[in-house]
Design an enzyme around this catalytic site. Structure first.
Site, short mmCIF file in Angstrom:
data_model
loop_
_atom_site.label_atom_id
_atom_site.label_comp_id
_atom_site.label_asym_id
_atom_site.label_seq_id
_atom_site.Cartn_x
_atom_site.Cartn_y
_atom_site.Cartn_z
N GLY A 12 0.84 -1.19 0.00
CA GLY A 12 0.00 0.00 0.00
C GLY A 12 0.87 1.24 0.00
O GLY A 12 2.00 1.23 -0.46
N CYS A 13 0.35 2.30 0.57
CA CYS A 13 1.07 3.57 0.63
C CYS A 13 2.40 3.39 1.35
O CYS A 13 2.45 2.87 2.46
CB CYS A 13 0.22 4.61 1.34
SG CYS A 13 1.04 6.20 1.52
N PHE A 14 3.47 3.86 0.73
CA PHE A 14 4.79 3.64 1.33
C PHE A 14 5.04 4.46 2.59
O PHE A 14 5.92 4.15 3.37
CB PHE A 14 5.93 3.80 0.34
CG PHE A 14 5.92 5.00 -0.58
CD1 PHE A 14 5.39 6.23 -0.22
CD2 PHE A 14 6.50 4.90 -1.84
CE1 PHE A 14 5.41 7.32 -1.08
CE2 PHE A 14 6.54 5.98 -2.71
CZ PHE A 14 6.00 7.19 -2.33
N TRP A 15 4.28 5.51 2.82
CA TRP A 15 4.51 6.34 4.02
C TRP A 15 4.36 5.53 5.30
O TRP A 15 5.15 5.67 6.22
CB TRP A 15 3.55 7.52 4.06
CG TRP A 15 3.69 8.50 2.93
CD1 TRP A 15 4.78 8.69 2.11
CD2 TRP A 15 2.72 9.43 2.50
NE1 TRP A 15 4.53 9.68 1.21
CE2 TRP A 15 3.26 10.16 1.41
CE3 TRP A 15 1.43 9.73 2.91
CZ2 TRP A 15 2.57 11.17 0.76
CZ3 TRP A 15 0.73 10.74 2.26
CH2 TRP A 15 1.30 11.44 1.19
#
Length: 179
Positions: A12-15
């Protein structure tokens, strides 16, 4: 000097993945980037369109004497839902797929073994769709994506999605966190 290894993970979102993994003992650094696509040096905007073939990934440099690859993958699987095809929650598109980009035959085998164990244990109601593919390319994300959660605490996505996920993660893995 201790020898480190690399892992490249998409969940998913790498953050969120980057923030969580950077807090784990044995992780030297986790860097947000892109892998698995057909476009050289893609931009965030191009990856977000979903047609470069890249996934948002985190490249992890870790010390296997402190954190094994298996332990790293166990943490990775706790950070996202590996049963969702091309998405994580409201983040939709192939750039948000679940994938393990392995660096060598041993990593491939460990990844396949863990997925098999997850399936056999019935942890999820749906089948695991995490891709296990050899790393062919990796491009670091733009500088403003690195340590994004730490540097952007006011961001609405960070407050609504990343912060609650990280709070749960830190509670679950308290003994593995950096001091």
């Amino acid at each position: 000097m201790k020898k480190t290894q690399q892992a490249t993970l998409a969940g998913g979102c790498f953050w969120c993945i980057e923030a969580a993994l950077n807090s784990i003992q044995g992780v030297k650094e986790a860097i947000s980037g892109y892998a698995g696509g057909h476009v050289e040096n893609p931009s965030y905007e191009a990856v977000c369109k979903g047609d470069t073939g890249h996934a948002e990934v985190v490249r992890v440099e870790f010390n296997p004497e402190e954190l094994s690859y298996r332990q790293l993958l166990e943490i990775f699987f706790s950070l996202h839902n590996p049963t969702q095809v091309d998405r994580q929650g409201n983040d939709i598109g192939p750039q948000y797929r679940s994938a393990i980009f392995y660096h060598g035959a041993e990593q491939k085998q460990i990844a396949q073994d863990i997925i098999k164990e997850i399936e056999e244990d019935g942890i999820w109601d749906e089948p695991v769709v995490t891709e296990v593919v050899e790393i062919k390319n990796y491009y670091p994300a733009e500088g403003y994506h690195q340590d994004y959660f730490t540097n952007n605490p006011q961001n609405q996505y960070c407050n609504m999605v990343v912060a609650p996920k990280l709070a749960k993660f830190k509670k679950t893995f308290a003994e593995k966190l950096k001091v």
